[in-house]
Design a protein around this motif. Structure first.
Motif, short mmCIF file in Angstrom:
data_model
loop_
_atom_site.label_atom_id
_atom_site.label_comp_id
_atom_site.label_asym_id
_atom_site.label_seq_id
_atom_site.Cartn_x
_atom_site.Cartn_y
_atom_site.Cartn_z
N SER A 138 3.75 -6.84 -0.88
CA SER A 138 3.35 -5.78 -1.79
C SER A 138 2.53 -4.97 -1.26
CB SER A 138 2.96 -6.51 -3.14
OG SER A 138 1.65 -7.25 -2.94
N SER A 139 2.17 -3.90 -2.04
CA SER A 139 0.89 -3.11 -1.82
C SER A 139 -0.08 -3.79 -2.64
CB SER A 139 1.01 -1.69 -2.28
OG SER A 139 2.20 -0.92 -1.49
N ARG A 140 -1.35 -3.02 -2.71
CA ARG A 140 -2.34 -3.76 -3.38
C ARG A 140 -2.07 -3.68 -4.81
NH1 ARG A 140 -8.36 -3.06 -3.27
NH2 ARG A 140 -8.21 -2.07 -1.10
N ILE A 194 -6.16 -0.57 6.45
CA ILE A 194 -4.66 -0.69 6.51
C ILE A 194 -4.21 0.08 5.52
CG2 ILE A 194 -2.76 -2.43 6.00
CD1 ILE A 194 -4.48 -2.89 8.71
N ILE A 195 -3.38 1.22 5.93
CA ILE A 195 -2.85 2.26 4.93
C ILE A 195 -1.25 2.28 4.83
CG2 ILE A 195 -4.96 3.64 5.14
CD1 ILE A 195 -3.23 5.52 6.86
N ASN A 196 -0.56 2.95 4.00
CA ASN A 196 0.45 3.12 4.07
C ASN A 196 0.66 4.77 4.53
OD1 ASN A 196 0.22 5.11 1.91
ND2 ASN A 196 1.24 3.61 0.35
N ILE A 202 -4.51 0.18 1.64
CA ILE A 202 -4.38 -1.22 1.34
C ILE A 202 -5.27 -2.12 1.38
CG2 ILE A 202 -2.68 -2.98 1.46
CD1 ILE A 202 -1.38 -0.47 0.72
N ILE A 203 -6.15 -2.27 2.42
CA ILE A 203 -7.11 -2.93 2.88
C ILE A 203 -8.41 -1.91 3.53
CG2 ILE A 203 -8.10 -4.92 3.73
CD1 ILE A 203 -5.34 -6.01 3.76
#
Length: 746
Positions: A138-140, A194-196, A202-203
């Motif tokens: 999942s995403s955050r 950490i990105i989309n 995300i992190i």
């Protein structure tokens, strides 16, 4: 006039010198700036790529853990008992350090390891994604019980009877994964994300005050210039790259690299303030030089040299020094390796690359804290580095992994030396007098050919993996046999599920025969793998691998059902029927529902229980005698007969055997081999058979291949023989033909 002319000449010379010095200073400033920028860019590009690789491997490891957790959940009996399911999930949650573990059925009902139950914890769309792709992350999102930011992992269970088996999932906090980012945060000077592809975070490390890296604002990490727009477009297209930009007067480098999951990206940002500050100082010094050439020239030269040295040292430390242990890092090791190896070659001294890993180091951090864990790593590094000889190299490669380049005049001596190094480095005492014994595992590659450094690393790691598989083994050497074995195991593991679906596993039956008449009294079901390319693969090549990875549970179930199908067919077609023995792994015996499942399966096929003999290997039996007694009594209560297989292969104890009510004991063929031409051994075998029969158990001799062996075994009271003298393992059709021929002869 002369004085004026001389003054003009001096003035022109001074101006010319000033211009020359200024031009030289500007040129030098640009060169230094370019060099610093290139080095900084190289560091940030490497950091993002390494972060992407490390985080992708971490996510892959989480999915592998979930797949292992899901193996027992393939049994419907466990899923139907919510209390047992929660207990199992809770235990797995403790073993794997997840915050929560759970199972979500095809109906969307999710059961958690803390006993909670939620509908559609993983949405139908995401569940469909997991079924289609074999995994989901999942995403955050907010945790269902704590409200903390979490990630959710899920993998599907195999289908049962054409229906989906549900999802096994786990949750983990965002803070847990921030430690992975911190290791790649360029020693605290940069930012890692950490990105989309849309830029959503995300992190982040350190914690970000914004939710999207592309959003403009007071706390934005990027400007809205052409460089950041180009970067945003490249990320949207799934490309990697780097860019430089200026934000609030601060020049930065940013690098971005895709992960293997969810279209996520690893991004690293490194400020380059030091480059700009050095450039400004050089410009000021150039202006001063224009005013006072002689004095300032000397000062400037000294200053430039000093700054160059400081900058080089700073960049060197950033790129080549491990900040925790103050020793070489992997970059420095790789840089020094060619020269060191060349020196060994020139002297004619063999050398080896050694990987050293601290076992279960995560437990040290969990129990004693990261500060104490850092002290442990420093102690280990000091011990290893202090044992180096002239010309040898050492570095800390990653968290708890160290690399050494050691000279190796003798393989045996090197093994002893590495053992001693590991023992010395493993001595560590905590404050307050509490001792913490550490264990280290080492992999050694004797460099015997000119191959790239990363291949040498791979070979040393293969040797380390080999040592880790054997309890108590400190170090192992790489050899081609080990490599081929590991490659073979991976090839088998990658094709085993497909092989089962494609019907490549075949059942063979080996008769158990009467010594005097040679007639078949029963049989043992044996598995063979008929590979479409490699041909017939013997069981000893794949069964040990399946026992380690749990696939033996599926294979045993397949063999059971194939055996029951044969028994049912013989009965329905009026053919001779004899009992058939089926081997079961210890993993089945640890399942409290095993006996009930076995009885229910036999009943579904309409097979009387006495026609199915459960064969247990000696190593399984003696692994847990109390459990085996309970299992054997339960099998007898259901009408099944039980045989001990391979008796005498290594664990034999009549004192234990007398407490276990076996219907039959099968003597391992090694007994016959050791008894050939050995009267004393024959007396032992004869006495052993008498004692077993006195306990009320039948005796079957395995591996009977000669008439002399058969005569001896029959004479001492063995009941049945199994071996090539009477029959090799047969396909079902040939076995049926044998039974029919024996019936017709009567």
């Amino acid at each position: 006039m002369y004085k004026i002319t001389g003054f003009k000449r001096a003035f022109v010379l001074i101006v010319a010198a000033a211009v020359l010095v200024a031009a030289g200073s500007v040129l030098y400033w640009r060169q230094v700036t370019d060099r610093l920028s290139q080095d900084a860019r190289g560091i940030i590009v490497s950091a993002s790529r390494e972060l992407a690789d490390n985080f992708s491997r971490l996510l892959g490891a989480e999915f592998q853990l979930l797949s292992a957790v899901g193996v027992p959940l393939q049994e419907q009996a466990l899923l139907d008992n919510q209390e047992a399911l929660v207990k199992y999930l809770e235990q797995q949650n403790k073993n794997n350090a997840f915050t929560l573990t759970g199972y979500q059925g095809p109906d969307g009902r999710a059961v958690f390891s803390n006993g909670g139950v939620l509908p559609d914890f993983i949405s139908p769309e995401n569940a469909e994604y997991a079924y289609k792709h074999g995994h989901y992350i999942s995403s955050r999102r907010k945790g269902p019980f704590t409200g903390k930011d979490i990630l959710v992992f899920a993998v599907p269970l195999p289908q049962r009877d054409g229906e989906r088996g549900g999802l096994v999932f786990a949750t983990q906090t965002i803070e847990f994964y921030a430690t992975t980012l911190s290791a790649n945060a360029t020693h605290g000077q940069g930012l890692t994300f950490i990105i989309n592809r849309a830029g959503d975070i995300i992190i982040a490390y350190p914690r970000a005050a914004y939710n999207n890296v592309f959003e403009a604002g007071e706390h934005s990490v990027f400007d809205r210039g052409k460089s950041s727009l180009r970067m945003q477009q490249e990320i949207t297209r799934g490309e990697s790259g780097w860019t430089g930009y200026t934000l609030h007067g601060d020049h930065r480098f940013a690098s971005y690299y895709p992960l293997r999951y969810n279209d996520w990206y690893a991004m690293s940002v490194l400020p380059t303030k030091s480059v700009a500050e050095q450039a400004q100082r050089l410009v000021l010094m150039s202006l001063v030089l224009c005013l006072s050439i002689i004095v300032v020239l000397g000062v400037l030269l000294v200053f430039i040299l000093r700054m160059q040295s400081q900058s080089s040292r700073a960049l060197f430390r950033m790129g080549f020094v491990d900040p925790l242990t103050e020793t070489d890092n992997l970059n420095a090791f790789r840089f020094k390796f060619p020269r060191a190896s060349a020196a060994f070659k020139e002297k004619g001294v063999p050398y080896a690359l050694v990987v050293v890993n601290v076992n279960r180091f995560k437990a040290v951090n969990d129990i004693y804290g990261f500060e104490q864990g850092d002290q442990v790593l420093k102690q280990v590094a000091a011990a290893l580095r202090g044992a180096l000889q002239e010309g040898e190299l050492f570095c800390r490669s990653s968290a708890d992994v160290f690399l050494l380049l050691l000279q190796c005049p003798d393989r045996t001596e090197l093994g002893r030396r590495v053992d001693a190094l590991a023992e010395r480095a493993g001595r560590y005492c905590l404050s307050g007098g509490e001792c913490l014994p550490l264990s280290l595992t080492c992999g050694i590659y004797l460099v015997d050919e000119d191959v790239p450094f990363y291949i040498m690393m791979d070979r040393a790691n293969l040797a380390w993996a080999s040592a880790k598989q054997h309890a108590g083994q400190v170090c192992a050497f790489y050899d081609e046999q080990s490599r081929r074995q590991i490659v073979t195991e991976k090839r088998i593991e990658s094709s085993m599920d497909q092989a089962l679906r494609d019907g490549e596993f075949k059942i063979y039956l080996q008769p158990k025969c009467d010594f005097k008449t040679g007639l078949t009294r029963s049989a043992e079901a044996l598995v063979r793998w008929q590979h479409p390319v490699q041909g017939l693969i013997p069981p000893d090549q794949f069964i040990p691998i399946f026992e380690k990875n749990g696939f033996v549970l599926k294979l045993d179930k397949f063999m059971l059902e194939e055996t029951l199908r044969l028994l049912k067919t013989w009965k329905e077609q009026g053919k001779p029927v004899v009992p058939v023995g089926v081997n079961f792994s210890r993993l089945h015996l640890e399942d409290p529902h095993f006996i009930d499942v076995l009885a229910r399966t036999a009943d579904e096929y309409g097979v009387e229980h006495h026609l199915l003999e459960v064969e247990l290997t000696e190593s399984v039996v003696f692994g847990n005698v109390d459990l085996m007694k309970k299992v054997i009594d339960g099998l007898h209560a259901k009408g099944f007969s039980v045989a001990m297989d391979d008796f005498g292969s290594g664990y034999s104890s009549l004192n234990v055997l007398k407490n276990l009510d076996f219907d039959c004991v099968k003597l391992d063929k090694e007994f016959l081999v050791r008894g050939e031409g050995n009267p004393r051994m024959r007396q032992i075998i004869s006495g052993l058979v008498r004692m077993i029969k006195s306990l009320g158990s039948g005796v079957v001799a395995e591996g009977v291949e000669t008439a002399e062996q058969a005569e001896f075994l029959s004479g001492i009271g063995c009941d049945l023989a199994q071996g090539y003298l009477f029959s090799r393992p047969l396909p079902p059709q040939e076995f049926e033909k044998r039974l029919l021929e024996e019936r017709d002869k009567k």
